[in-house]
Design a protein around this motif. Structure first.
Motif, PDB file in Angstrom:
ATOM      1  N   VAL A 160       7.704   2.580  -3.231  1.00 38.02           N
ATOM      2  CA  VAL A 160       6.678   1.923  -2.421  1.00 38.02           C
ATOM      3  C   VAL A 160       5.633   1.306  -3.336  1.00 38.02           C
ATOM      4  CG1 VAL A 160       6.990   3.451  -0.441  1.00 38.02           C
ATOM      5  CG2 VAL A 160       5.352   4.065  -2.239  1.00 38.02           C
ATOM      6  N   PHE A 161       4.793   0.476  -2.749  1.00 36.82           N
ATOM      7  CA  PHE A 161       3.705  -0.129  -3.512  1.00 36.82           C
ATOM      8  C   PHE A 161       2.643   0.908  -3.858  1.00 36.82           C
ATOM      9  CE2 PHE A 161      -0.520  -2.130  -3.523  1.00 36.82           C
ATOM     10  CZ  PHE A 161      -0.363  -2.981  -4.610  1.00 36.82           C
ATOM     11  N   SER A 162       2.350   1.803  -2.908  1.00 37.86           N
ATOM     12  CA  SER A 162       1.335   2.827  -3.124  1.00 37.86           C
ATOM     13  C   SER A 162       1.707   4.082  -2.338  1.00 37.86           C
ATOM     14  CB  SER A 162      -0.049   2.328  -2.686  1.00 37.86           C
ATOM     15  OG  SER A 162      -0.977   3.400  -2.609  1.00 37.86           O
ATOM     16  N   VAL A 163       1.821   5.203  -3.031  1.00 36.42           N
ATOM     17  CA  VAL A 163       2.101   6.472  -2.360  1.00 36.42           C
ATOM     18  C   VAL A 163       0.953   6.845  -1.430  1.00 36.42           C
ATOM     19  CG1 VAL A 163       2.342   8.959  -2.734  1.00 36.42           C
ATOM     20  CG2 VAL A 163       3.686   7.359  -4.098  1.00 36.42           C
ATOM     21  N   ASP A 164      -0.292   6.611  -1.875  1.00 37.72           N
ATOM     22  CA  ASP A 164      -1.450   6.929  -1.040  1.00 37.72           C
ATOM     23  C   ASP A 164      -1.414   6.150   0.278  1.00 37.72           C
ATOM     24  OD1 ASP A 164      -2.390   8.680  -2.939  1.00 37.72           O
ATOM     25  OD2 ASP A 164      -3.806   7.257  -3.824  1.00 37.72           O
ATOM     26  N   GLU A 165      -1.110   4.859   0.203  1.00 34.14           N
ATOM     27  CA  GLU A 165      -1.023   4.044   1.410  1.00 34.14           C
ATOM     28  C   GLU A 165       0.136   4.499   2.297  1.00 34.14           C
ATOM     29  OE1 GLU A 165      -0.896  -0.102   0.540  1.00 34.14           O
ATOM     30  OE2 GLU A 165      -2.828  -0.123  -0.498  1.00 34.14           O
ATOM     31  N   SER A 166       1.207   4.939   1.666  1.00 32.82           N
ATOM     32  CA  SER A 166       2.363   5.420   2.431  1.00 32.82           C
ATOM     33  C   SER A 166       2.006   6.653   3.236  1.00 32.82           C
ATOM     34  CB  SER A 166       3.528   5.739   1.476  1.00 32.82           C
ATOM     35  OG  SER A 166       3.977   4.568   0.837  1.00 32.82           O
ATOM     36  N   LEU A 167       1.199   7.537   2.646  1.00 31.83           N
ATOM     37  CA  LEU A 167       0.786   8.740   3.359  1.00 31.83           C
ATOM     38  C   LEU A 167      -0.087   8.378   4.560  1.00 31.83           C
ATOM     39  CD1 LEU A 167       0.841  11.785   3.528  1.00 31.83           C
ATOM     40  CD2 LEU A 167      -1.084  11.866   1.926  1.00 31.83           C
ATOM     41  N   VAL A 168      -0.985   7.418   4.390  1.00 30.47           N
ATOM     42  CA  VAL A 168      -1.807   6.954   5.513  1.00 30.47           C
ATOM     43  C   VAL A 168      -0.923   6.410   6.627  1.00 30.47           C
ATOM     44  CG1 VAL A 168      -3.501   5.231   6.251  1.00 30.47           C
ATOM     45  CG2 VAL A 168      -3.847   6.476   4.114  1.00 30.47           C
ATOM     46  N   LYS A 169       0.086   5.644   6.267  1.00 26.31           N
ATOM     47  CA  LYS A 169       0.996   5.057   7.263  1.00 26.31           C
ATOM     48  C   LYS A 169       1.780   6.145   8.003  1.00 26.31           C
ATOM     49  CE  LYS A 169       1.518   0.710   4.740  1.00 26.31           C
ATOM     50  NZ  LYS A 169       2.414  -0.115   3.885  1.00 26.31           N
ATOM     51  N   LEU A 170       2.167   7.189   7.304  1.00 26.34           N
ATOM     52  CA  LEU A 170       2.891   8.290   7.950  1.00 26.34           C
ATOM     53  C   LEU A 170       1.979   9.033   8.919  1.00 26.34           C
ATOM     54  CD1 LEU A 170       4.907   9.599   4.874  1.00 26.34           C
ATOM     55  CD2 LEU A 170       5.889   8.651   6.974  1.00 26.34           C
ATOM     56  N   PHE A 171       0.744   9.253   8.525  1.00 22.60           N
ATOM     57  CA  PHE A 171      -0.221   9.878   9.428  1.00 22.60           C
ATOM     58  C   PHE A 171      -0.423   8.998  10.655  1.00 22.60           C
ATOM     59  CE2 PHE A 171      -1.420  13.120   6.466  1.00 22.60           C
ATOM     60  CZ  PHE A 171      -2.189  14.031   7.177  1.00 22.60           C
ATOM     61  N   ARG A 172      -0.615   7.696  10.421  1.00 24.95           N
ATOM     62  CA  ARG A 172      -0.877   6.782  11.538  1.00 24.95           C
ATOM     63  C   ARG A 172       0.296   6.777  12.524  1.00 24.95           C
ATOM     64  NH1 ARG A 172      -2.757   2.205   8.919  1.00 24.95           N
ATOM     65  NH2 ARG A 172      -0.643   1.406   8.621  1.00 24.95           N
ATOM     66  N   PHE A 173       1.501   6.781  12.004  1.00 30.26           N
ATOM     67  CA  PHE A 173       2.681   6.811  12.873  1.00 30.26           C
ATOM     68  C   PHE A 173       2.729   8.101  13.689  1.00 30.26           C
ATOM     69  CE2 PHE A 173       7.040   8.297  13.537  1.00 30.26           C
ATOM     70  CZ  PHE A 173       7.511   7.289  14.370  1.00 30.26           C
ATOM     71  N   LYS A 174       2.525   9.231  13.016  1.00 24.60           N
ATOM     72  CA  LYS A 174       2.573  10.523  13.708  1.00 24.60           C
ATOM     73  C   LYS A 174       1.504  10.607  14.791  1.00 24.60           C
ATOM     74  CE  LYS A 174       5.695  13.311  11.706  1.00 24.60           C
ATOM     75  NZ  LYS A 174       6.581  14.267  12.408  1.00 24.60           N
ATOM     76  N   PHE A 175       0.281  10.180  14.450  1.00 19.55           N
ATOM     77  CA  PHE A 175      -0.818  10.262  15.407  1.00 19.55           C
ATOM     78  C   PHE A 175      -0.619   9.313  16.583  1.00 19.55           C
ATOM     79  CE2 PHE A 175      -4.768  12.421  13.519  1.00 19.55           C
ATOM     80  CZ  PHE A 175      -3.997  13.351  12.846  1.00 19.55           C
ATOM     81  N   SER A 176       0.031   8.177  16.344  1.00 15.33           N
ATOM     82  CA  SER A 176       0.179   7.164  17.387  1.00 15.33           C
ATOM     83  C   SER A 176       1.082   7.623  18.530  1.00 15.33           C
ATOM     84  CB  SER A 176       0.739   5.870  16.789  1.00 15.33           C
ATOM     85  OG  SER A 176       2.085   6.055  16.364  1.00 15.33           O
ATOM     86  N   THR A 177       1.864   8.654  18.300  1.00 18.94           N
ATOM     87  CA  THR A 177       2.791   9.133  19.327  1.00 18.94           C
ATOM     88  C   THR A 177       2.153  10.164  20.255  1.00 18.94           C
ATOM     89  OG1 THR A 177       3.673  10.828  17.829  1.00 18.94           O
ATOM     90  CG2 THR A 177       4.785   8.686  17.854  1.00 18.94           C
TER      91      THR A 177
END
Length: 329
Positions: free
Chosen positions: A76-93
């Protein structure tokens, strides 16, 4: 979660053709990885540990060869950004109760969170909070003191109440100890400055139950380190010399204003890694905290306010042996 779904969520590139297609949980601590986990790596050494512990997938943002072709390697471009995206996906459900609060309130919630197991605190260093997304429940209440972070994770967040409470019979026993009345209750000699009464009452009202006020000993903001003339740490209130440390830059302005207003009768010295303009009292620039005792040993002061340095580290510096202390003076 399917590997293909994860790749889409974090905008990653699969570097091989793994035999596995599914992972169970997300980990950022290689020592806590178990078989089936997706591991978000910061460096090569962490990857080796995660592989030994059974990681099914590795997410990374640096040059790295594929060491195990059976598992998924996702760049990935950024591991930190990837973690934010995973949180956002989980929370969005989920339809969640998510709040932004200031750092003082956040730390008070942390002290009393044992009263409500549904409270989940999201660290501004998100990798410390990955366990939160393993089993999210709509019964849980989430808090963060990082507004930009929580905005990225859950845009429908709310701001936690910070009312201007009506208090009576305020007695400031010192800069660090307060008594007051609120509604039908009298709070006697709380180890908290009047500066933070509003945040305290926010948390008190949120829990809506009796709090163990002795636990305020864990409250770290505007917490004094009392020292004797040799700069040895002594018991609370046993000296007219004290040191305050504040690493959180967002709290500096209010704390400095409070100190200047409430402590006009004492000599205060301000210490920081860089020069700060518009301070009324003497200021010392200290780039290396290890030099603290050497710098202040000849200063005449009642209070020292140290900006940008951690209280625990300052205490470590001050806790020199008696032999070292006598050599300094």
């Amino acid at each position: 979660m399917n590997i293909s779904s994860i790749i889409d969520i974090i905008d990653g590139e699969l570097q091989n053709s793994p035999s596995i297609s599914f992972i169970y949980n997300i980990k950022t601590d290689p020592k806590k990885v178990i078989e089936g986990d997706l591991f978000l790596a910061k460096n090569y050494e962490e990857i080796i540990i995660a592989l030994k512990n059974g990681a099914f997938g590795i997410v990374y943002d640096f040059e790295m060869e594929v060491l195990d072709k059976e598992i998924a390697w996702i760049k990935v471009f950024s591991v930190d950004e990837s973690l934010v995206k995973l949180f956002r996906f989980k929370f969005s459900t989920f339809n969640l109760e998510v709040y932004y609060c200031d750092k003082v309130t956040f730390d008070l919630l942390n002290i009393f969170k044992y009263l409500n197991k549904q409270i989940k605190l999201i660290s501004s260093k998100l990798y410390r909070s990955t366990k939160i997304i393993e089993n999210i429940s709509e019964d849980e209440i989430f808090f963060s003191s990082d507004e930009e972070l929580i905005k990225n994770i859950y845009p429908n967040y709310k701001k936690f109440s910070q009312k201007d409470y009506k208090i009576y019979n305020l007695i400031e026993h010192s800069l660090f100890e307060t008594s007051f009345s609120y509604e039908e209750k009298y709070f006697q000699k709380l180890k908290i400055p009047s500066l933070y009464i509003n945040q305290f009452l926010d948390v008190y009202n949120f829990f809506d139950t009796d709090l163990d006020f002795h636990k305020l000993a864990k409250f770290s903001h505007f917490k004094p380190i009392f020292v004797d003339k040799y700069l040895n740490i002594i018991d609370f209130g046993k000296s007219n010399k004290f040191i305050i440390c504040q690493k959180n830059l967002d709290l500096l302005v209010n704390e400095i204003s409070y100190l200047e207003k409430k402590y006009k009768y004492g000599k205060t010295i301000f210490i920081s890694p860089i020069f700060i303009e518009n301070l009324k009292e003497k200021q010392i620039v200290l780039e290396n905290l290890d030099d603290l005792k050497h710098v202040i040993k000849k200063e005449n002061f009642n209070a020292i306010y140290i900006m940008g340095y951690d209280k625990i580290k300052v205490e470590e510096i001050l806790r020199l042996s008696l032999h070292e202390n006598t050599e300094l003076f």
